[in-house]
Design a protein around this motif. Structure first.
Motif, short mmCIF file in Angstrom:
data_model
loop_
_atom_site.label_atom_id
_atom_site.label_comp_id
_atom_site.label_asym_id
_atom_site.label_seq_id
_atom_site.Cartn_x
_atom_site.Cartn_y
_atom_site.Cartn_z
N THR A 83 -37.99 4.09 -9.58
CA THR A 83 -37.06 5.13 -10.00
C THR A 83 -35.98 4.51 -10.87
O THR A 83 -35.41 3.48 -10.52
CB THR A 83 -36.41 5.82 -8.78
N VAL A 84 -35.73 5.12 -12.03
CA VAL A 84 -34.68 4.64 -12.92
C VAL A 84 -33.62 5.72 -13.06
O VAL A 84 -33.90 6.91 -12.87
CB VAL A 84 -35.24 4.27 -14.31
N HIS A 85 -32.41 5.31 -13.37
CA HIS A 85 -31.28 6.23 -13.46
C HIS A 85 -30.70 6.18 -14.88
O HIS A 85 -30.44 5.10 -15.42
CB HIS A 85 -30.21 5.86 -12.43
N ARG A 130 -39.48 18.20 -14.97
CA ARG A 130 -40.00 17.94 -16.31
C ARG A 130 -40.52 16.50 -16.39
O ARG A 130 -40.01 15.61 -15.71
CB ARG A 130 -38.92 18.20 -17.36
N HIS A 131 -41.50 16.31 -17.23
CA HIS A 131 -42.17 15.01 -17.19
C HIS A 131 -42.60 14.56 -18.58
O HIS A 131 -42.69 15.35 -19.52
CB HIS A 131 -43.41 15.07 -16.29
N ILE A 132 -42.84 13.25 -18.67
CA ILE A 132 -43.40 12.63 -19.87
C ILE A 132 -44.56 11.75 -19.44
O ILE A 132 -44.43 10.94 -18.52
CB ILE A 132 -42.34 11.80 -20.63
N LEU A 133 -45.70 11.92 -20.09
CA LEU A 133 -46.87 11.08 -19.85
C LEU A 133 -46.94 10.06 -20.98
O LEU A 133 -47.08 10.43 -22.15
CB LEU A 133 -48.15 11.93 -19.81
N LEU A 134 -46.81 8.79 -20.64
CA LEU A 134 -46.82 7.71 -21.62
C LEU A 134 -48.19 7.05 -21.59
O LEU A 134 -48.59 6.47 -20.58
CB LEU A 134 -45.73 6.69 -21.32
N VAL A 135 -48.91 7.12 -22.71
CA VAL A 135 -50.25 6.53 -22.81
C VAL A 135 -50.25 5.54 -23.97
O VAL A 135 -50.13 5.94 -25.13
CB VAL A 135 -51.32 7.62 -23.04
N GLU A 136 -50.36 4.26 -23.64
CA GLU A 136 -50.36 3.19 -24.65
C GLU A 136 -49.20 3.35 -25.63
O GLU A 136 -49.35 3.23 -26.84
CB GLU A 136 -51.69 3.15 -25.39
N GLU A 173 -44.40 6.51 -12.26
CA GLU A 173 -45.59 6.04 -11.56
C GLU A 173 -46.55 5.43 -12.56
O GLU A 173 -46.87 6.04 -13.59
CB GLU A 173 -46.27 7.18 -10.82
N CYS A 174 -47.01 4.22 -12.26
CA CYS A 174 -47.90 3.50 -13.15
C CYS A 174 -49.35 3.66 -12.72
O CYS A 174 -49.66 3.61 -11.53
CB CYS A 174 -47.54 2.01 -13.17
N PHE A 175 -50.20 3.84 -13.68
CA PHE A 175 -51.62 3.97 -13.42
C PHE A 175 -52.36 2.77 -14.04
O PHE A 175 -53.28 2.90 -14.82
CB PHE A 175 -52.15 5.29 -13.97
N THR A 176 -51.89 1.61 -13.67
CA THR A 176 -52.48 0.36 -14.15
C THR A 176 -52.14 -0.72 -13.13
O THR A 176 -51.09 -0.66 -12.48
CB THR A 176 -51.92 -0.01 -15.53
N PRO A 177 -53.00 -1.72 -12.94
CA PRO A 177 -52.67 -2.77 -11.99
C PRO A 177 -51.54 -3.67 -12.50
O PRO A 177 -51.26 -3.70 -13.71
CB PRO A 177 -53.99 -3.56 -11.88
N ALA A 178 -50.90 -4.36 -11.58
CA ALA A 178 -49.85 -5.30 -11.97
C ALA A 178 -50.44 -6.40 -12.85
O ALA A 178 -51.60 -6.78 -12.69
CB ALA A 178 -49.21 -5.91 -10.72
N PRO A 179 -49.65 -6.91 -13.80
CA PRO A 179 -50.15 -8.02 -14.63
C PRO A 179 -50.33 -9.28 -13.79
O PRO A 179 -49.72 -9.44 -12.74
CB PRO A 179 -49.05 -8.19 -15.68
N LYS A 180 -51.16 -10.18 -14.29
CA LYS A 180 -51.45 -11.42 -13.57
C LYS A 180 -50.55 -12.55 -14.03
O LYS A 180 -50.29 -12.70 -15.23
CB LYS A 180 -52.91 -11.84 -13.79
N MET A 181 -50.09 -13.34 -13.08
CA MET A 181 -49.52 -14.65 -13.36
C MET A 181 -50.38 -15.67 -12.62
O MET A 181 -50.52 -15.59 -11.40
CB MET A 181 -48.06 -14.77 -12.91
N ILE A 182 -50.96 -16.60 -13.35
CA ILE A 182 -51.78 -17.64 -12.74
C ILE A 182 -51.07 -18.97 -12.94
O ILE A 182 -50.80 -19.38 -14.08
CB ILE A 182 -53.20 -17.69 -13.33
N ALA A 189 -43.77 9.78 -15.96
CA ALA A 189 -42.34 9.78 -15.64
C ALA A 189 -41.90 11.21 -15.38
O ALA A 189 -42.06 12.09 -16.23
CB ALA A 189 -41.55 9.19 -16.80
N ILE A 190 -41.35 11.45 -14.18
CA ILE A 190 -40.96 12.79 -13.76
C ILE A 190 -39.48 12.80 -13.38
O ILE A 190 -39.02 11.93 -12.62
CB ILE A 190 -41.79 13.24 -12.54
#
Length: 374
Positions: A173-175, A136-142, A192-201, A123-124
């Motif tokens: 982008t969030v405000h 300025r940024h925050i890296l969110l890991v788990e 920016e997400c570094f993970t694939p979208a979740p699945k809906m089956i 998040a930047i």
């Protein structure tokens, strides 16, 4: 930046990176597309498929030299549209910032999290009334936040927003307000997400499935519809789903990776499909398993599942009859009911009207690493 992360692994000195944060009309690349330039002039990546790369390259060189982030916009509305504009007719906005791989919470930590397959979001701050916040940024890991804007309440709000965006794996982008308020527009943060979208089956190619698939796509899921009957599972009936599978449901489910973010909607309403499918589903890790049918059907289904060796704890994972009680009748109204239950289950919502509750509307924000050590 995910699209160029592999190229950046060997870069150890500071570089500038330009990232698409907003698009309008027919822009060639979406939010998250990036181009990086290092001190030797080497460039990797693309933000427009070639339309404005030369201009962005020069901005990157300038930002690398000054260290001051910039937000730039290119499109056919610019005076120099024919020189650097997007000939496709679209417009893009980019955040250009300097990155030092050696700094904590920067490239090295990001690559380590991605390599470990840990859900990660970057998040930047892209715009702010207080200019010193930009970049300025925050890296969110788990769920653990690294980095800071030096504003504690804003940090908590950014981490909370990044967690929500990360659940759906879609850049956004969030405000926010300066103090983390939800509605003001004092601070714009690109996540920016570094993970694939979740699945809906969705199992069962019926009219209700089409409505559920549409709302699943709207929520940001990668949607698959599966049915063993080729006469129903057609592109004519499901033109917009990500995947359409003609296969016995339990066999297909056995062949795919299911994690805690995966949503399974069983709409087949036929024991010969449902029972083997649910035996397979209840052995897996899906975060939501919803099954259509009346209460009588649900009771009969549970008996059949017990006969297959399913225990009471496993049966308790089933959301059946599927959805929240909204009183809907149409496939679209039913889809809203199902989606509402999925959202409530994901975030721990009660499903009750907000006017009946006294708890915070958006729940409790995540604790950041800085807050934990303060």
């Amino acid at each position: 930046m995910q699209d160029i992360l592999e190229n950046l692994r060997t870069w150890t000195d500071p570089f500038a990176v330009a990232t698409v944060i907003r698009t309008w009309k027919s822009s060639p690349r979406g939010p998250g597309a990036s181009m990086a330039v290092n001190a030797t002039g080497e460039a990797v990546g693309s933000v427009s498929g070639g339309c404005v790369e030369s201009a962005v390259y020069e901005v990157c060189r300038e930002v690398l030299k000054t260290g001051r982030p910039q937000v730039v916009r290119y499109g056919v509305t610019d005076n120099d549209a024919f020189q650097v504009g997007l000939t496709c007719g679209g417009t893009i906005e980019l955040l250009v910032r300097r990155v030092d791989p050696a700094e904590p919470g920067q490239l090295t930590d990001l690559i380590a999290a991605v390599d470990a397959h840990r859900p990660t979001a970057l998040a930047i701050v892209a715009a702010a009334e207080e200019k010193s916040l930009v970049g300025r940024h925050i890296l969110l890991v788990e769920g653990e936040a690294h980095g800071s804007t030096e504003e504690e309440r804003l940090d908590a709000a950014i981490a909370d927003a990044a967690s929500g965006v990360l659940e759906y794996g879609r850049n956004q982008t969030v405000h926010l307000g300066r103090n983390g308020e939800r509605r003001p527009n004092e601070v714009s943060v690109f996540i920016e997400c570094f993970t694939p979208a979740p699945k809906m089956i969705v199992f069962g190619a019926i009219d209700f499935a089409a409505a559920v698939a549409r709302i699943g796509s709207f929520l940001g899921y990668h949607v698959t519809v599966c049915d063993a009957r080729p006469v129903f599972a057609t592109r004519a009936r499901f033109p917009d789903v990500d995947e359409l599978v003609v296969r016995w449901p339990h066999e297909y489910l056995r062949s795919v990776v299911v994690d805690a973010r995966t949503v399974l909607c069983v709409l087949t309403h036929d024991p010969k499909f449902d029972i083997p499918l649910l035996v397979e589903a209840l052995a897996g890790r899906a975060g939501y398993i919803g099954v259509i049918g009346s209460r009588r059907t649900h009771a009969d289904r549970n008996e059949a599942l017990r006969a297959e060796g399913i225990n009471e704890d496993q049966l308790a994972r089933l959301s059946s009859p599927i959805g929240l009680d909204l009183g809907g009748r149409t496939p679209e109204e039913t889809a809203v009911s199902i989606a509402a239950e999925i959202v409530a289950r994901r975030w721990g919502g009660s499903g009750l009207p907000l006017g009946m509750l006294e708890t915070p509307i958006h729940g409790h924000p995540l604790r950041t690493a800085a807050m934990e050590t303060s």
